[in-house]
Scaffold this motif. Structure first.
Motif, PDB file in Angstrom:
ATOM      1  N   GLY A   7       0.775  -1.236   0.000  1.00 29.77           N
ATOM      2  CA  GLY A   7       0.000   0.000   0.000  1.00 29.77           C
ATOM      3  C   GLY A   7       0.807   1.287   0.000  1.00 29.77           C
ATOM      4  N   PRO A   8       1.719   1.490   0.958  1.00 30.38           N
ATOM      5  CA  PRO A   8       2.470   2.751   0.950  1.00 30.38           C
ATOM      6  C   PRO A   8       3.287   2.953  -0.337  1.00 30.38           C
ATOM      7  N   ALA A   9       3.922   1.892  -0.821  1.00 31.54           N
ATOM      8  CA  ALA A   9       4.768   2.028  -2.016  1.00 31.54           C
ATOM      9  C   ALA A   9       3.931   2.291  -3.268  1.00 31.54           C
ATOM     10  N   THR A  10       2.806   1.589  -3.412  1.00 27.47           N
ATOM     11  CA  THR A  10       1.994   1.794  -4.611  1.00 27.47           C
ATOM     12  C   THR A  10       1.239   3.120  -4.559  1.00 27.47           C
ATOM     13  N   THR A  11       0.874   3.567  -3.355  1.00 27.48           N
ATOM     14  CA  THR A  11       0.240   4.882  -3.224  1.00 27.48           C
ATOM     15  C   THR A  11       1.220   5.977  -3.633  1.00 27.48           C
ATOM     16  N   THR A  12       2.455   5.851  -3.164  1.00 30.11           N
ATOM     17  CA  THR A  12       3.485   6.821  -3.565  1.00 30.11           C
ATOM     18  C   THR A  12       3.704   6.779  -5.072  1.00 30.11           C
ATOM     19  N   MET A  13       3.809   5.570  -5.622  1.00 30.36           N
ATOM     20  CA  MET A  13       4.029   5.457  -7.064  1.00 30.36           C
ATOM     21  C   MET A  13       2.867   6.064  -7.845  1.00 30.36           C
ATOM     22  N   ALA A  14       1.636   5.814  -7.423  1.00 28.41           N
ATOM     23  CA  ALA A  14       0.484   6.385  -8.130  1.00 28.41           C
ATOM     24  C   ALA A  14       0.542   7.912  -8.088  1.00 28.41           C
ATOM     25  N   VAL A  17       3.243   8.982 -10.613  1.00 33.51           N
ATOM     26  CA  VAL A  17       2.807   8.818 -12.005  1.00 33.51           C
ATOM     27  C   VAL A  17       1.825   9.916 -12.389  1.00 33.51           C
ATOM     28  N   THR A  18       0.855  10.188 -11.522  1.00 35.60           N
ATOM     29  CA  THR A  18      -0.126  11.223 -11.867  1.00 35.60           C
ATOM     30  C   THR A  18       0.504  12.611 -11.850  1.00 35.60           C
ATOM     31  N   GLY A  19       1.648  12.753 -11.184  1.00 33.24           N
ATOM     32  CA  GLY A  19       2.343  14.041 -11.150  1.00 33.24           C
ATOM     33  C   GLY A  19       3.283  14.293 -12.314  1.00 33.24           C
ATOM     34  N   VAL A  20       3.448  13.329 -13.201  1.00 31.09           N
ATOM     35  CA  VAL A  20       4.322  13.510 -14.367  1.00 31.09           C
ATOM     36  C   VAL A  20       3.641  14.460 -15.349  1.00 31.09           C
ATOM     37  N   ASP A  33      18.890   3.826 -20.442  1.00 25.80           N
ATOM     38  CA  ASP A  33      18.230   3.626 -21.727  1.00 25.80           C
ATOM     39  C   ASP A  33      16.777   4.076 -21.727  1.00 25.80           C
ATOM     40  N   TYR A  34      16.305   4.653 -20.626  1.00 25.66           N
ATOM     41  CA  TYR A  34      14.894   5.031 -20.497  1.00 25.66           C
ATOM     42  C   TYR A  34      14.708   6.527 -20.417  1.00 25.66           C
ATOM     43  N   THR A  35      13.708   7.010 -21.141  1.00 26.00           N
ATOM     44  CA  THR A  35      13.176   8.339 -20.893  1.00 26.00           C
ATOM     45  C   THR A  35      12.115   8.190 -19.805  1.00 26.00           C
ATOM     46  N   VAL A  36      11.571   9.293 -19.341  1.00 28.35           N
ATOM     47  CA  VAL A  36      10.487   9.220 -18.368  1.00 28.35           C
ATOM     48  C   VAL A  36       9.313   8.431 -18.951  1.00 28.35           C
ATOM     49  N   ALA A  37       8.981   8.654 -20.211  1.00 29.17           N
ATOM     50  CA  ALA A  37       7.874   7.914 -20.839  1.00 29.17           C
ATOM     51  C   ALA A  37       8.148   6.413 -20.850  1.00 29.17           C
ATOM     52  N   ASP A  38       9.371   6.022 -21.159  1.00 31.74           N
ATOM     53  CA  ASP A  38       9.724   4.605 -21.146  1.00 31.74           C
ATOM     54  C   ASP A  38       9.588   4.026 -19.736  1.00 31.74           C
ATOM     55  N   LEU A  39      10.055   4.769 -18.745  1.00 34.29           N
ATOM     56  CA  LEU A  39       9.967   4.320 -17.357  1.00 34.29           C
ATOM     57  C   LEU A  39       8.508   4.186 -16.925  1.00 34.29           C
ATOM     58  N   VAL A  40       7.686   5.164 -17.286  1.00 36.83           N
ATOM     59  CA  VAL A  40       6.263   5.109 -16.942  1.00 36.83           C
ATOM     60  C   VAL A  40       5.609   3.885 -17.578  1.00 36.83           C
ATOM     61  N   ASP A  41       5.943   3.600 -18.831  1.00 36.84           N
ATOM     62  CA  ASP A  41       5.390   2.410 -19.472  1.00 36.84           C
ATOM     63  C   ASP A  41       5.871   1.143 -18.772  1.00 36.84           C
ATOM     64  N   GLY A  74      -5.105   8.572 -21.088  1.00 34.42           N
ATOM     65  CA  GLY A  74      -5.588   8.044 -19.814  1.00 34.42           C
ATOM     66  C   GLY A  74      -4.600   7.168 -19.075  1.00 34.42           C
ATOM     67  N   TRP A  75      -3.331   7.178 -19.501  1.00 33.08           N
ATOM     68  CA  TRP A  75      -2.339   6.289 -18.892  1.00 33.08           C
ATOM     69  C   TRP A  75      -2.143   6.551 -17.407  1.00 33.08           C
ATOM     70  N   ARG A  76      -2.285   7.782 -16.970  1.00 31.51           N
ATOM     71  CA  ARG A  76      -2.091   8.072 -15.543  1.00 31.51           C
ATOM     72  C   ARG A  76      -3.125   7.308 -14.696  1.00 31.51           C
ATOM     73  N   ASP A  77      -4.386   7.397 -15.094  1.00 30.14           N
ATOM     74  CA  ASP A  77      -5.447   6.694 -14.357  1.00 30.14           C
ATOM     75  C   ASP A  77      -5.301   5.179 -14.493  1.00 30.14           C
ATOM     76  N   GLU A  78      -4.926   4.714 -15.675  1.00 26.26           N
ATOM     77  CA  GLU A  78      -4.741   3.278 -15.898  1.00 26.26           C
ATOM     78  C   GLU A  78      -3.667   2.722 -14.963  1.00 26.26           C
ATOM     79  N   ILE A  79      -2.547   3.420 -14.878  1.00 24.91           N
ATOM     80  CA  ILE A  79      -1.445   2.933 -14.037  1.00 24.91           C
ATOM     81  C   ILE A  79      -1.827   2.986 -12.561  1.00 24.91           C
ATOM     82  N   ALA A  80      -2.495   4.055 -12.149  1.00 22.85           N
ATOM     83  CA  ALA A  80      -2.935   4.142 -10.750  1.00 22.85           C
ATOM     84  C   ALA A  80      -3.868   2.975 -10.411  1.00 22.85           C
ATOM     85  N   ALA A  81      -4.750   2.617 -11.331  1.00 25.02           N
ATOM     86  CA  ALA A  81      -5.658   1.486 -11.104  1.00 25.02           C
ATOM     87  C   ALA A  81      -4.880   0.175 -11.031  1.00 25.02           C
ATOM     88  N   HIS A  82      -3.903  -0.006 -11.922  1.00 24.17           N
ATOM     89  CA  HIS A  82      -3.073  -1.225 -11.883  1.00 24.17           C
ATOM     90  C   HIS A  82      -2.306  -1.317 -10.563  1.00 24.17           C
TER      91      HIS A  82
END
Length: 191
Positions: A7-14, A17-20, A33-41, A74-82
């Motif tokens: 919970g704490p780690a995924t809440t922070t990650m969400a 992600v939504t703050g990008v 080898d990653y841009t921010v977009a690559d890392l987010v994916d 909608g990737w921000r919401d999708e990732i937060a849900a995942h």
């Protein structure tokens, strides 16, 4: 193994992600080898994959490498849900029993849980550093990740190993700094 509290780690990650911001998607990250977009994916894929790992579901092959071009509206919401689903999946004590798949690898489910937590915590730090956001880490999660990472033999300086050559940090550094150094990242990295 007692269930890990994702919970704490995924809440922070969400939150991260939504703050990008859109203008940050092409910025560099501590992952060379990653841009921010690559890392987010990559975060999107790992959240889904390790949820399925806990549930013993099917994970499509070849998705692990981050590719920012796969981010859809909608990737921000999708990732937060995942990430919320990841937390729920690993709350089930049965998720830790037996073996499961983590990408193409079969491993003990307890190990898969540690891999998942390490991915969330370390890539959370990566994303926070890359986008100038605050990073909060649960001490128990960071300690579990450090124990997991330190269970691997450190690679020689010229070898990549699982995480890359360790970066030296002071012996009295806090657990997060030791974890980041152990995963081959420079704790003082900035874009």
């Amino acid at each position: 193994m007692d269930p890990l509290d994702f919970g704490p780690a995924t809440t922070t990650m969400a939150r991260l992600v939504t703050g990008v911001r859109d203008d940050q998607l092409t910025a560099p990250t501590p992952c060379p080898d990653y841009t921010v977009a690559d890392l987010v994916d990559h975060i999107r894929v790992l959240a889904f994959a390790f949820t399925e790992s806990a549930r013993r579901g099917d994970v499509p092959a070849g998705q692990g490498r981050g590719d920012g071009s796969r981010l859809e509206t909608g990737w921000r919401d999708e990732i937060a849900a995942h990430l919320a689903e990841l937390t729920d999946a690993w709350r089930d004590p049965a998720a830790y029993d037996g073996v499961t798949m983590a990408g193409p690898l079969e491993m003990p489910a307890e190990v898969a849980a540690l891999v998942a937590m390490n991915e969330v915590v370390v890539h959370g730090w990566d994303l926070a550093r890359s986008t100038g956001q605050r990073f909060d880490v649960d001490g128990g999660a960071a300690a579990a990740c450090l124990g997991f990472v330190e269970s691997f033999e450190a690679p020689a300086d010229d070898e990549g190993g699982l995480f890359g050559p360790r970066v030296a940090v002071p012996a009295d550094a806090d657990v997060l700094v030791r974890l980041i150094g152990a995963t081959g990242r420079d704790p003082s990295w900035t874009p």
